[in-house]
Design an enzyme around this catalytic site. Sequence first.
Site, PDB file in Angstrom:
ATOM      1  N   LYS A 137       0.831  -1.210   0.000  1.00 16.09           N
ATOM      2  CA  LYS A 137       0.000   0.000   0.000  1.00 16.09           C
ATOM      3  C   LYS A 137       0.865   1.258   0.000  1.00 16.09           C
ATOM      4  CE  LYS A 137      -3.774   2.012   2.803  1.00 16.09           C
ATOM      5  NZ  LYS A 137      -4.541   1.852   4.060  1.00 16.09           N
ATOM      6  N   SER A 157      -9.261   1.895   3.052  1.00 13.47           N
ATOM      7  CA  SER A 157      -8.336   2.667   2.278  1.00 13.47           C
ATOM      8  C   SER A 157      -7.281   1.842   1.563  1.00 13.47           C
ATOM      9  CB  SER A 157      -7.650   3.679   3.197  1.00 13.47           C
ATOM     10  OG  SER A 157      -6.883   3.010   4.177  1.00 13.47           O
ATOM     11  N   SER A 195      -9.672  -0.607   7.119  1.00  8.78           N
ATOM     12  CA  SER A 195      -9.105  -0.355   5.786  1.00  8.78           C
ATOM     13  C   SER A 195      -8.495  -1.556   5.090  1.00  8.78           C
ATOM     14  CB  SER A 195      -8.076   0.773   5.865  1.00  8.78           C
ATOM     15  OG  SER A 195      -8.730   2.018   5.957  1.00  8.78           O
TER      16      SER A 195
END
Lengths: 441, 441
Positions: A78, A153, A177
């Site tokens: 990420k 996210s 997330s």
Amino acid sequence: MGGFFTGRTLTGIGRDLRAGRESARGLVARVLDSVDKDLNAFVTLDAEGAEAAARWADEELASGVDRGPLHGVPVAVKDIIDVAGLPTGMGSGHYAGHVAEADAACVTMLRDAGAVIVGKTGTQEFAFGGSGDVSVNGAVRNPHDRERMSGGSSSGSAVAVAAGMVPLAIGTDTGGSVRIPSAFCGIAGFKPAHGTIPADGVFPLSRSLDHVGVLAATADDCRVAYHALTGPAEAVPSLLAGSSGGGRAGDAPYGRVAWIEPPACDPEVERRVRALFPDAPSERIDFAGLRQVFLAIEYSEAYDVHAERVAEAPGRYQAATLARLEDAGRMPGWRLVRALRERDRYAEEIAGLLDRYDLLAMPTMPIPAPRIGATEVGLGPLTALLVSLTSPWNVLGLPALSVPAGTVPADGGGELPIGAQLVTRRGAESLLFTAAEHLTT
Amino acid sequence: MGGFFTGRTLTGIGRDLRAGRESARGLVARVLDSVDKDLNAFVTLDAEGAEAAARWADEELASGVDRGPLHGVPVAVKDIIDVAGLPTGMGSGHYAGHVAEADAACVTMLRDAGAVIVGKTGTQEFAFGGSGDVSVNGAVRNPHDRERMSGGSSSGSAVAVAAGMVPLAIGTDTGGSVRIPSAFCGIAGFKPAHGTIPADGVFPLSRSLDHVGVLAATADDCRVAYHALTGPAEAVPSLLAGSSGGGRAGDAPYGRVAWIEPPACDPEVERRVRALFPDAPSERIDFAGLRQVFLAIEYSEAYDVHAERVAEAPGRYQAATLARLEDAGRMPGWRLVRALRERDRYAEEIAGLLDRYDLLAMPTMPIPAPRIGATEVGLGPLTALLVSLTSPWNVLGLPALSVPAGTVPADGGGELPIGAQLVTRRGAESLLFTAAEHLTT
């Protein structure tokens, strides 16, 4: 929507690598071939770095050095997690051109386990939101319906796995997330207990709620990756081991399960997930109160991180992020004081529940993925709904796993994936994975 | 301005009690005779309870049970501290008619030590302020000039001691509330390290900054009372014990001392207190930064305690208290997050200073007592000034002692007392008292 890795397990890949049917370098090439740019999962692909790491992984294996199940396996990271030499963009105009100098702790752990970092995946701006469509890089698209949110996210990490571009990705989870996009995209996502995978080198959203987690096609792949990073699994006896075997309510072959009633949920989602735990008695927890605790901590800690940026360059944020940060800046200190006290009270309450049950089961998300750009759905405002069932487990720091739980019909046709969420005591992670195995067979 | 106890030490009183020259019952009568109502030090006098306790103390002593230096000694208790069966008024209209059901922990400690509780002393409303003139009971008056502030919030405790009504009083100190009125009234006040005297049964102002402390005419009496409550003193070697004896800057007979430069101070106050430590090198600390930390914690925690009262019955507060609470309610959570992190940094910084010095010396108050009702003095707004030199030691939880340091000329004639403040490491409290002994000889 399948890429090369669709249907392949980490165990299978490892077997192929060791049998010489596949090479780490070959897998990197497969990743590069599988990337579907239209889904917007990756913000950076590091072909050169990945090839060098893969060559090294192949050489090690050939020379008898075996780093375990992730050796030679391509992994996506990420884009709020630092990988030395690659940009960390945070999904934000604030970090345009920013290149990380050092690896985050979890990246070091990946490399020590022999994994091959192939690139950085799209994130909600500064990880502050669960929709996956607020980023300087644009929306990450759901491979099941490209007009739908990926969830966030850790949007790109979930999509890269769901579309078969990589077999494994790393994400972070402050209010859900990792689990939100896993559920929306039909894969598994595991948020370990707080601090189990250190968050050093991860851009903070809310330090005391931030968790590093793993995303893979199946719960078993999450298990394999998790233990490759944190050490061997310890088998934990379920509460059944100590019982007379008379079969109490909530007993499943893998342990004693409580169904946690979701406060607001699409009825079809609830029905499908509930059906996975037919014998589990219903229990209630104070989702509304836990949400207040979550918000007070998340908002106070997030604004601490962003105060100077909001003051000096508000225009570099996406409008939705700035609006939420402004809300966050207005969270009063006394509510934080109260939240920290309440958190202790809730921790005791849930510990009591987890003295009686091995697992708490509920839907991961109360709805399937909404359309990109939506801010409101039938059940209410999306921001609150997205983290309604996941954020309590960040507040309490408990291990929580989202596993694919089939699909439901989407409004407007087609099917969308949903997830079942399992929560357990710290230290009892193995029960989650055993349960998941039973659910999916 | 002297009452019966003026000029008498706890040691002397104890000697008289054991020699039969005085009785605990006789001392209670002396207290009742000495009370000067015009000073407004007491809000409750418990003649009946005190006489019963005194009779018991006398009987114990007569039968050979000796509870130590406080046995039979009359003590006054600040009116935010619960004494079973007596009103706890908090100086507020909110607590009119409220009677405590149980003793606070520090009151139990007093009783176990044989002390005789004679009554409750006036407090700034809810202990939220250092002036001593904001209370439903009206201003507590300074015995050195009745038009002047007593200081607060342990206003009545300081005045009862300063005017010789009692030899000892108990107060609380969240930002200076024991030391401020001690300095303004010319007595000694000791705030032990955080938690040393438990705050259970004390109405909270800011739980993580609240300290219970003692007020007496001299530092030595504070020492006697402190050890009577918390156990015997441990002699702590000063840094001089480990030195070659060559005489470094800051060496005094009792240890190595640093002068901490006050950021804003009446020049005459600074000159007088500085002269007590002629050889101490000057050091600076970040008073402004520590003040931000103090405010963020105090305001957030105080409003947590009062939120419902402010919402439901704001009119029952004194106007000044309500205004400060409304400010407190607006303190943002992110500032608290930052403050808690900063506190750790300051704690390290000051620990470094206390590796090099035994004692940090500075004025207790930057000014002598202002006139009752003042909100601004030459140096600036009073609210901030009152806690400017004392509150850092609440943030850091360090032992801090205010000792009388003579007087300065008052504007408009007369003389007003001032105090010197000494701070040390947790565990090195004995150094404070040794130093104070040298200063007053």
